[in-house]
Design a protein around this motif. Structure first.
Motif, mmCIF file in Angstrom:
data_model
loop_
_atom_site.group_PDB
_atom_site.id
_atom_site.type_symbol
_atom_site.label_atom_id
_atom_site.label_comp_id
_atom_site.label_asym_id
_atom_site.label_seq_id
_atom_site.Cartn_x
_atom_site.Cartn_y
_atom_site.Cartn_z
ATOM 1 N N LEU A 116 0.846 -1.194 0.000
ATOM 2 C CA LEU A 116 0.000 0.000 0.000
ATOM 3 C C LEU A 116 0.884 1.247 0.000
ATOM 4 O O LEU A 116 1.897 1.305 0.693
ATOM 5 C CB LEU A 116 -0.908 -0.010 1.233
ATOM 6 N N SER A 117 0.492 2.266 -0.772
ATOM 7 C CA SER A 117 1.319 3.465 -0.900
ATOM 8 C C SER A 117 0.468 4.665 -1.267
ATOM 9 O O SER A 117 -0.532 4.538 -1.986
ATOM 10 C CB SER A 117 2.389 3.255 -1.977
ATOM 11 N N THR A 118 0.861 5.829 -0.772
ATOM 12 C CA THR A 118 0.233 7.084 -1.200
ATOM 13 C C THR A 118 1.045 7.760 -2.295
ATOM 14 O O THR A 118 0.653 8.811 -2.803
ATOM 15 C CB THR A 118 0.091 8.043 -0.004
ATOM 16 N N GLY A 119 2.189 7.180 -2.620
ATOM 17 C CA GLY A 119 3.033 7.785 -3.644
ATOM 18 C C GLY A 119 3.855 8.949 -3.134
ATOM 19 O O GLY A 119 4.470 9.669 -3.927
ATOM 20 N N ASP A 120 3.866 9.143 -1.815
ATOM 21 C CA ASP A 120 4.688 10.210 -1.242
ATOM 22 C C ASP A 120 5.246 9.747 0.102
ATOM 23 O O ASP A 120 5.094 8.580 0.491
ATOM 24 C CB ASP A 120 3.893 11.508 -1.091
ATOM 25 N N ALA A 121 5.875 10.646 0.833
ATOM 26 C CA ALA A 121 6.591 10.276 2.060
ATOM 27 C C ALA A 121 5.687 9.807 3.189
ATOM 28 O O ALA A 121 6.146 9.135 4.113
ATOM 29 C CB ALA A 121 7.429 11.464 2.539
ATOM 30 N N SER A 122 4.385 10.123 3.132
ATOM 31 C CA SER A 122 3.513 9.725 4.240
ATOM 32 C C SER A 122 3.271 8.220 4.271
ATOM 33 O O SER A 122 3.092 7.637 5.337
ATOM 34 C CB SER A 122 2.180 10.474 4.156
ATOM 35 N N LEU A 176 -5.623 3.752 -5.175
ATOM 36 C CA LEU A 176 -5.850 2.453 -4.549
ATOM 37 C C LEU A 176 -5.910 2.591 -3.031
ATOM 38 O O LEU A 176 -6.769 1.995 -2.375
ATOM 39 C CB LEU A 176 -4.730 1.485 -4.947
ATOM 40 N N THR A 177 -5.022 3.395 -2.464
ATOM 41 C CA THR A 177 -5.000 3.563 -1.012
ATOM 42 C C THR A 177 -6.283 4.229 -0.513
ATOM 43 O O THR A 177 -6.830 3.845 0.533
ATOM 44 C CB THR A 177 -3.762 4.376 -0.599
#
Length: 548
Positions: A168-174, A253-254
């Protein structure tokens, strides 16, 4: 001494003779003790199951070093798989405490030293899988004893997080993602630091894997974090370029997962996800089987690595310079796409049910959705050019398999091989196609090797469970173990401790020979420019069409 006495003495010696064994081994976490399994006269394999290579991972966090243990760890049982949905998506199984590996060390008269090491990464669409997956007649499919014994290499199988908890990923550092890839990296680094104590050469490690594990091998090659940790790599049916192997819109997706588990989709989303029950999170990531038939199965495979700017710092096409000194052997199965094609157009497996050409057109429209109707029409013309006015059903059904094999596996692998050869600084490149007919009896008579058909042969199942196979299956298994372990030992599949049936030429930037692997390998098994028309189409013409 009488003849009878001599025979009795010889029998006594044969009965009591045994191979060497490591006994307890010192690792960075403490002592471990495995089990010695006899393989033949003066041959055995030391088997260590369930050695931790990292601590219990934090939710959506990189793996951390294991704190170690007191006394001697009895490494004699496989550990639980990483928490994941079941195969039929009806529930979950496994644990968050899952970062363990298994080691298979071949022994002879003396304790082995300086052996090549082969580290296996399992497949499962980044959603499923385990290092002790799918018991086959009492043994894990990935039991490394036969490969270790026959190839005189150490085999290591590793675990990594999958599904929601792994990718799972937000595509950034969070929530950067790639936690499963970080687990693999941690296992590789552990092997590099500790394998010498097991008789392995830390400077001669080869990664190999199948499907999602195969793409993972490719990703690990391209990551700057692995510099110096391994020397060679083998990809079986999947690379970083495969359309199912990269998540291009991870935040969408997240957010969908967040909505399923009752979390907000604003700035509080990640905090909420980290506090959510892990089983609930895992269940939210299951494939919606009820949606099957509403488009290619490809689009239902949502979890995959991302370009995170860290472990994977850029698009894979820009990272092959990191693999310039890593020998690479990669290939696919001849009908790799059949598993997907049979779900997308079930009639291809039904002898009495015709497959309508319009179904083929619709499949291509679904696969090429991002390029629009013009791409679908062009793709259809490319694949139906030799049909004639009245194509027979076998031709149409095989075309469906060819389309999915080319698009999902073969062409991306050829692109990866060209990229590796182009960027090589002394490293060798090898290409293959595995085309041994499938053993699944209810498939059409024209079927060759389906997705995952190769794994049983690489791990020597025809030798381990001989009553389930014929001599031809032992032949191809012997060939594959020889080529694979020679490559691990020397970087050249033709050279090592095992004889091979024919010479396998290297793949170069200007020449692209591939070895056809089956039970009848000879000099005619080397083919050049395989499916060149379709490689050129997908990699150049289709890739150049605008995305809509």
């Amino acid at each position: 001494m009488s003849l009878i006495g001599g025979i009795l003495l010889a029998a006594l010696c044969l009965g009591t003779a045994s191979a060497a064994s490591l006994g307890a081994v010192h690792t960075e976490g403490g002592m471990v003790e495995g089990k010695n399994v006899r393989m033949g006269f003066l041959r055995s394999v030391d088997v260590f199951k369930g050695i931790p290579f990292a601590a219990v991972p934090g939710r959506f966090e990189k793996p951390q070093p294991h704190p170690g243990w007191e006394g001697v760890l009895k490494a004699k049982k496989y550990k639980e798989r990483c928490l994941q949905v079941t195969l039929l998506q009806t529930g979950t199984h496994g644990s968050e405490d899952c970062l363990y590996l298994n080691i298979f060390v071949p022994q002879g008269r003396q304790v082995s030293t300086d052996l090549p090491v082969m580290v296996y990464i399992y497949g499962g669409a980044f959603l499923l899988g385990a290092s002790n997956d799918l018991s086959f007649m009492g043994n894990s499919v990935y039991d490394g004893r036969e490969m270790a014994d026959r190839g005189k290499v150490i085999v290591v199988t590793i675990s990594y997080r999958v599904g929601t908890l792994g990718f799972l990923s937000t595509g950034d550092a969070s929530l950067p993602g790639n936690y499963g890839l970080w687990d693999q990296h941690a296992a590789i680094a552990w092997v590099h630091r500790n394998i010498k104590a097991f008789g392995g050469n830390p400077d001669n490690i080869t990664l190999f894997g199948q499907s999602a594990g195969s793409a993972s091998v490719n990703y690990q090659m391209l990551s700057p974090y692995n510099k110096g940790l391994f020397r060679r790599a083998i990809s079986q049916c999947g690379v970083a370029f495969s359309p199912w192997a990269m998540q291009r819109d991870p935040k969408a997706l997240t957010k969908k997962i967040a909505e399923k588990v009752g979390c907000p989709t604003d700035e509080q989303m990640v905090t909420c996800l980290k506090m959510t029950d892990p089983v609930t999170l895992t269940t939210a990531g299951k494939v919606a089987l009820s949606d099957m038939g509403n488009g290619p199965v490809l689009h239902m495979l949502e979890f995959a690595p991302v370009v995170d700017g860290d472990l994977i710092p850029d698009h894979p096409s820009k990272l092959f310079h990191h693999a310039a000194e890593i020998d690479y052997l990669a290939g696919t199965n001849s009908m790799d796409g059949h598993l997907f094609a049979g779900m997308d157009i079930p009639s291809i497996n039904e002898k009495r049910k015709p497959t309508d050409p319009e179904e083929v057109r619709n499949l291509l429209a679904g696969l090429t959705l991002e390029k629009g109707e013009a791409a679908a029409n062009l793709s259809y013309s490319i694949y139906s050019w030799d049909w004639g006015p009245n194509p027979d059903q076998e031709m149409i059904k095989k075309t469906v398999v060819d389309i999915e094999t080319d698009y999902l596996f073969f062409v991306p692998t050829q692109i990866a091989l060209h990229s590796h050869a182009k960027n090589s600084k002394g490293a060798k490149t090898y290409s293959y196609v595995f085309n041994m007919p499938t053993r699944i009896v209810f498939y059409p008579s024209w079927m060759e090797a389906d997705h995952a058909d190769d794994v049983q042969y690489v791990f020597g199942k025809p030798f381990q469970t001989p009553l389930a196979y014929f001599p031809r299956h032992r032949d191809v298994s012997g060939h594959m173990i020889a080529y694979w372990t020679n490559f691990a030992r020397t970087g050249n599949p033709n050279e090592g401790e095992s004889e091979v049936p024919t010479q396998w030429p290297a793949f170069t930037e200007t020449g692209n020979p591939s070895l056809m692997i089956n039970n009848k390998i000879n000099s005619d098994s080397v083919k050049r420019n395989l499916r060149a028309r379709y490689v050129s189409y997908w990699s150049t013409i289709y890739a150049g069409l605008p995305t809509i």
